[in-house]
Design an enzyme around this catalytic site. Structure first.
Site, PDB file in Angstrom:
ATOM      1  N   GLY A 167      -8.066  38.289  27.952  1.00 35.11           N
ATOM      2  CA  GLY A 167      -6.756  38.604  28.531  1.00 35.11           C
ATOM      3  C   GLY A 167      -5.915  37.389  28.802  1.00 35.11           C
ATOM      4  CB  SER A 168      -6.492  33.791  28.151  1.00 34.11           C
ATOM      5  OG  SER A 168      -7.696  33.721  28.869  1.00 34.11           O
ATOM      6  CB  SER A 183      -6.888  30.210  30.430  1.00 35.54           C
ATOM      7  OG  SER A 183      -6.964  30.599  29.070  1.00 35.54           O
ATOM      8  CE  LYS A 230      -4.777  28.620  26.886  1.00 35.38           C
ATOM      9  NZ  LYS A 230      -5.583  29.860  26.871  1.00 35.38           N
ATOM     10  N   GLY A 270      -8.935  34.989  25.122  1.00 36.16           N
ATOM     11  CA  GLY A 270     -10.366  35.239  25.021  1.00 36.16           C
ATOM     12  C   GLY A 270     -10.840  36.313  25.981  1.00 36.16           C
TER      13      GLY A 270
END
Length: 617
Positions: free
Chosen positions: A320-321, A297, A221, A318
């Site tokens: 559920g990302s 995200s 990511k 942070g």
């Protein structure tokens, strides 16, 4: 009480709250008062929000209408603040585990994790349905000479075809084209990927691979430092303002295992949204339906695993990302206990709620990746030993008790509720695992307190950049988010930490009688990716609240949590079930998720966009 008035909630002491199934505690389903806006409407909204005085009044009304003032900012809360979600050493007994030695290298831990997995001839199990090639599939193919990270031979070793890395690069190129426009990656370097693959191939040819991860493609990511790429955080400015000078700790550990770092995956700008829509780098689309979002995200990381491009990817969780996009894309999303993984080299956007996490096609691959990136550098008195689950039988553990809070559990779509209930019944029927009815109180209060916390920490972290930045550099939807974040008062932040203390108490009490708390992962399946949002982003707080409804405890309380696909809705979109565990109980969560995978994965349908990197020609 007028436009500026609200009746603040007065909380009773946490120890007096009834956590039993018949509790009279009021469950508040999010009553979000904000219509979806995108395109020109979101621009107008931003213009008004950023006006002096008028914008401040608008922010106050928004917070009041959405109960932030009543439940958090102006509330009377007896508990003292708890400012971090870290957990001290706890001797948590776990069934059927292998205790790793603290001085093992990442590669040695990977090999130990592989030895804990069931014997399977993975590469012979492909069917017409969903088949995600695993880390062991790639490793076994490389070791046998059937294929290498660069070259692939047919099953009879007669025909030389394109390499795994070349197939990957061709798939990324195709998926990024105008026909699909999947938006998987923000950046990838063809030469760097091929160089890593060639070095891995030489190691296999010498009979000396570094680990089972050697030559395996891993997405990262774009919130995590990974050379040779800038870390943009999904923006078009942060990569220049904050140069990437070294690999993040978790990336360095994967590189030490021989993994091929495949590039920086797409994400929602600054992690400030649940859709994954990014006006700067394109929006990651859901491989099950390209007209749906991948979630945020960590949108790109979930999508590349779902589409078969990488068996594993790194995300950051942070709010559920990791787990939420994993559920929307039908893959495994795993967030360990706060402090279990190093945060070095991860953008410090929300330091008390965020941490790296793992997205994987299978629970076994999540376990392997976890063994590689677990932080063993700290003294043993600061964190427990690393247990790896022995998954050599199903079920691999017994007498599991699952805590279910019915009102919260059922606050989801009909398809999700029915599918998750069926999954729990399957666990009982096949393994005898009991579901205990409990009440997890103040769920909406916790969500709002987490929102205040993550928003306050984000603006504090970025203040040195934002003060010098032109607003036009930031996406429209994120400008709204930053405006709201910056409006939170010190009282709101302190009260949020008081609520964190209450929730820590509630969850510890529940874990005295249950091994895990179980819930759906999201309240809805993947929402539509609408054209009017592609250039501006969107404000869709109703779907956003539904998507994040079950995520908060893992972050706000630093608890380990895992989600796994348990079915699909009537439209064929994935549904995830979540298990939240005691601090440091990662091995138990992996055991439970593995049992769930074995019980319900056989009927999963294949994504519409899927690439077979080990396909025999």
């Amino acid at each position: 009480m007028g436009i500026f008035g609200s009746s603040a909630k007065v909380y009773q002491p946490a120890a007096e709250v009834d956590l039993g199934p018949g509790s009279g505690e009021l469950y508040i389903s999010p009553n979000v008062k904000a219509p979806r806006v995108a395109g020109l409407l979101v621009k107008i909204f931003v213009w008004v929000l950023e006006l002096p005085i008028v914008g401040w009044v608008l922010l106050y009304i928004l917070k009041k209408d959405n109960l932030i003032n009543k439940l958090v900012s102006e509330a009377e809360i007896p508990e003292t603040p708890l400012f971090t979600a870290t957990h001290s050493w706890e001797d948590t007994p776990e069934q059927n585990v292998s205790l790793t030695k603290p001085d093992l290298s990442p590669a040695e831990r990977v090999q130990e994790a592989v030895s804990c997995l069931p014997e399977r001839l993975e590469s012979t199990l492909a069917t017409d349905g969903l088949k995600s090639w695993t880390i062991r599939d790639f490793s076994n193919a490389y070791s046998s000479g059937e294929t290498t990270p660069v070259q692939v031979r047919s099953s009879f070793a007669l025909l030389l075809t394109s390499g795994v890395a070349k197939r990957f690069l061709a798939a990324v190129k195709e998926s990024s084209g105008p026909t699909l426009n999947m938006g998987f990656f923000i950046s990838y370097d063809t030469e760097d990927i091929m160089k890593q693959a060639e070095e891995s191939t030489l190691r296999y040819q010498r009979g000396a691979p570094l680990s089972a991860l050697d030559g395996v493609l891993v997405g990262v990511k774009d919130e995590i430092d990974c050379l040779p790429y800038p870390t943009t955080g999904g923006t078009r400015w942060l990569g220049k303002a904050r140069p990437c000078e070294a690999d993040a700790a978790c990336v360095a550990q994967l590189r030490a295992c021989g993994a091929v770092l495949a590039g920086k995956t797409n994400m929602h700008e600054l992690g400030a949204g649940t859709s994954g829509i990014n006006p700067h780098h394109g929006s990651a689309r859901n491989p099950y339906n390209v007209g749906k979002v991948a979630g945020g995200s960590s949108s790109g990381s979930a999508a590349v695993v779902c589409a078969g491009l990488c068996p594993v990817a790194l995300g950051v969780d942070g709010g559920g990302s990791v787990r939420m996009p994993a559920a929307l894309c039908g893959v495994v999303g795993f967030k360990p206990t706060a402090g279990r993984l190093s945060s070095a080299g991860v953008l410090p956007l929300n330091w008390t709620v965020g941490m790296a996490g793992i997205l994987a096609g299978t629970v076994e691959d999540a376990a392997i990746a976890y063994s590689a990136i677990a932080d063993q550098s700290q003294p043993s008195y600061l964190r427990p030993e690393l247990n790896l689950p022995l998954l050599t039988s199903t079920p691999s553990i017994s007498n599991v008790k699952l805590a279910k809070s019915a009102k919260w559990f059922n606050d989801s779509s009909d398809d999700i509720r029915a599918c998750c209930d069926k999954a729990l019944q399957t666990l009982y029927t096949q393994y005898g695992w009991e579901t205990l009815e409990v009440t997890v109180p103040e769920i909406e209060e916790m969500r709002l307190a987490h929102y205040v916390t993550i928003g306050s920490e984000c603006t504090a972290s970025l203040s040195k950049y934002l003060d010098k930045l032109k607003r036009s550099e930031i996406g429209w939807d994120v400008r709204v988010a930053l405006g709201v974040y910056g409006s939170f008062s010190s009282r709101a932040y302190l009260n949020s930490q008081r609520l964190r203390n209450r929730q820590m108490f509630f969850h510890k009490q529940i874990f005295k009688t249950a091994d895990v708390i179980v819930s759906p992962m999201t309240g809805v399946t993947a929402p539509a990716l609408q054209d009017d949002a592609l250039k501006t982003g969107e404000l869709d707080y109703i779907n956003g609240a539904a998507l994040i409804r079950y995520s908060i405890a893992g972050n706000f309380l630093g608890l380990p949590a895992i989600t796994i696909m348990v079915g699909q809705d009537k439209a064929g979109l994935p549904i995830g079930l979540q298990f939240i565990g005691r601090p440091w109980s990662e091995a138990t969560l992996l055991h439970i998720a593995f049992a769930m995978q074995e019980a319900c994965s056989k009927n999963h349908r294949k994504p519409a966009v899927f690439y077979d990197l080990l396909k025999k020609d």
